[in-house]
Design a protein around this motif. Sequence first.
Motif, PDB file in Angstrom:
ATOM      1  N   GLU A 296       3.562 -17.387   2.884  1.00  0.00           N
ATOM      2  CA  GLU A 296       3.165 -18.199   1.739  1.00  0.00           C
ATOM      3  C   GLU A 296       3.533 -17.499   0.434  1.00  0.00           C
ATOM      4  N   PHE A 297       3.300 -16.185   0.384  1.00  0.00           N
ATOM      5  CA  PHE A 297       3.673 -15.420  -0.798  1.00  0.00           C
ATOM      6  C   PHE A 297       5.180 -15.462  -1.033  1.00  0.00           C
TER       7      PHE A 297
ATOM      8  N   VAL B 108      -2.352 -11.459   2.675  1.00  0.00           N
ATOM      9  CA  VAL B 108      -2.024 -10.320   1.815  1.00  0.00           C
ATOM     10  C   VAL B 108      -2.602 -10.550   0.420  1.00  0.00           C
ATOM     11  N   LEU B 109      -2.844  -9.446  -0.291  1.00  0.00           N
ATOM     12  CA  LEU B 109      -3.167  -9.490  -1.714  1.00  0.00           C
ATOM     13  C   LEU B 109      -1.955  -8.956  -2.467  1.00  0.00           C
ATOM     14  N   VAL B 110      -1.589  -9.626  -3.556  1.00  0.00           N
ATOM     15  CA  VAL B 110      -0.355  -9.275  -4.268  1.00  0.00           C
ATOM     16  C   VAL B 110      -0.633  -9.189  -5.771  1.00  0.00           C
TER      17      VAL B 110
ATOM     18  N   ARG C  67       6.212  -5.569  -7.185  1.00  0.00           N
ATOM     19  CA  ARG C  67       4.894  -6.041  -6.748  1.00  0.00           C
ATOM     20  C   ARG C  67       4.235  -5.026  -5.826  1.00  0.00           C
ATOM     21  N   LEU C  68       2.924  -4.979  -5.919  1.00  0.00           N
ATOM     22  CA  LEU C  68       2.089  -4.177  -5.042  1.00  0.00           C
ATOM     23  C   LEU C  68       1.425  -5.114  -4.050  1.00  0.00           C
ATOM     24  N   ILE C  69       1.496  -4.774  -2.761  1.00  0.00           N
ATOM     25  CA  ILE C  69       0.969  -5.643  -1.708  1.00  0.00           C
ATOM     26  C   ILE C  69      -0.009  -4.861  -0.840  1.00  0.00           C
ATOM     27  N   LEU C  70      -1.136  -5.486  -0.535  1.00  0.00           N
ATOM     28  CA  LEU C  70      -2.107  -4.910   0.385  1.00  0.00           C
ATOM     29  C   LEU C  70      -2.320  -5.859   1.560  1.00  0.00           C
ATOM     30  N   ASN C  71      -2.430  -5.283   2.755  1.00  0.00           N
ATOM     31  CA  ASN C  71      -2.818  -6.088   3.908  1.00  0.00           C
ATOM     32  C   ASN C  71      -4.342  -6.189   3.962  1.00  0.00           C
ATOM     33  N   GLU C  72      -4.844  -6.867   4.971  1.00  0.00           N
ATOM     34  CA  GLU C  72      -6.293  -7.083   5.055  1.00  0.00           C
ATOM     35  C   GLU C  72      -7.067  -5.769   5.179  1.00  0.00           C
ATOM     36  N   GLU C  73      -6.516  -4.822   5.948  1.00  0.00           N
ATOM     37  CA  GLU C  73      -7.221  -3.561   6.181  1.00  0.00           C
ATOM     38  C   GLU C  73      -7.270  -2.711   4.917  1.00  0.00           C
ATOM     39  N   SER C  74      -6.155  -2.613   4.211  1.00  0.00           N
ATOM     40  CA  SER C  74      -6.141  -1.791   3.001  1.00  0.00           C
ATOM     41  C   SER C  74      -7.008  -2.402   1.906  1.00  0.00           C
ATOM     42  N   SER C  75      -7.029  -3.728   1.805  1.00  0.00           N
ATOM     43  CA  SER C  75      -7.878  -4.365   0.796  1.00  0.00           C
ATOM     44  C   SER C  75      -9.356  -4.231   1.161  1.00  0.00           C
TER      45      SER C  75
END
Length: 468
Positions: free
Chosen positions: A348-349, A395-397, A316-324
């Motif tokens: 939650e993820f 996070v975005l996943v 999986r690829l994960i982004l935090n709020e800043e990177s997204s």
Amino acid sequence: MANQPTILVIGGGLAGLSASHTALDHGARVVLLDKKPNLGGNSVKASSGINGANTEAQKKHGISDSVQLFYNDTETSAGTLSRPNLIQALTANSAGALTWLTTQFKIDLSLVSRLGGHSVPRTHRGTGGAPGWAMTSALIKKLQEVESSQFNRVRVRQGAKVIRLLEDGSGKIVGAEYENEEGRYEERADAVIIATGGYAADFSDHGYLSKYRPDLFAFPTASGDHATGDGLLLATSLQKPAALLDIEKIQVHPTGFVDPKSPMAKTKFLAAEALRGAGAILINGSGERFVNELERRDVVSGKMHEVIKAGEAPIRLILNEESSAALKTHCDFYLAKGLMKRYDSGEEFAIEAKLPLENLRNTFGSHTMYGEGKATDPLGKTYFDNSWYSVEKPVLVAEITPVLHYTMGGISVDSSARVLDSQGVPISGLYAAGEVIGGVHVRNRLGGSSLLEAVVFGRIAGETAASL
């Protein structure tokens, strides 16, 4: 040659479009043929950016770069079979290519990021959507404007598949035969430029993948269905066939989206390398990082294969709020397509994915420390952007998998984009540009250099063909 030569361009992606505009700039007439109903090719999907060394945007951001540094990075990526003349052509013309795009077509390339294998940030994009679309659509629009106002200078034929090149008695290329739904036609020209792309979607039983890389035949691809090696076949079916270079070299891109709605789909949508450049991390099925996310593409893909082979997927690829937020347009698009999912917290993820929460907490905490310089990343990552991760934060996943992406091998050309035969002799009247050519990248292509290769060699081909 006549005062106003006719240049026939085969392929309407960024390489073909760049060649067409440059030929026009040098006084030629242009006929552009593309087998698809719409122009653009794979170029429209390129989402990370275009490389340039010592550009105005780099200077504004205080980034110190040089052609030599870019050359060194490209040579290192290419490996022992690198061709200095082609790498020099690519890197030395990079800043000029970006200036041409920004001034002649008003394309925004003001942002600069760092992708895998680059020693400094040099991959340019704008503040809007995918840079490939921004560039390609701008060149298409301007070409259509010229066609509508000066039909005697430009003719574009879509849905026109070229089936052979025309030769005179001496072996000079003098045009092409093409077919569309109405029949077969011949188009005569003073020079022909092949810009048909690669073969990363050639899944025919006797095609290029089957012949040269049967080990990759089962992989999904990120290329459009037009990428079937047409230009290679045209160039090697001549009286004196063109030589092919590095034809077995195919780039497997590490991050193709696994669409939850169709996980087994043969064609995948690409997760831009810019995501990792902005700080995204990669984890295995246990919630642990396993690779420096900014390593070269071949290295990251290799590590992913190891994870999959060991039964430690999904990856999986994960982004935090800043990177997204740094790539908001990209991420909004991926979210809308259902390729990414937003979670209110890493916890939650972890619960939904059935990951050990403590593993994810340790992964996030360690990455944050590495980014703050409080510890050294054992995986070798030294460049960090938006590195602060917490399981308490959103996070975005996305689930990702390696995909066939780019064919480094192709038609042999010199630094003037002239197609060469097996003896290294130019084939009169024939030029090539973009992914269809070989010898530039060899072992591995750096992210951001596909669009650059298209523009640089498209411009060289257009100028050389129109000036003879």
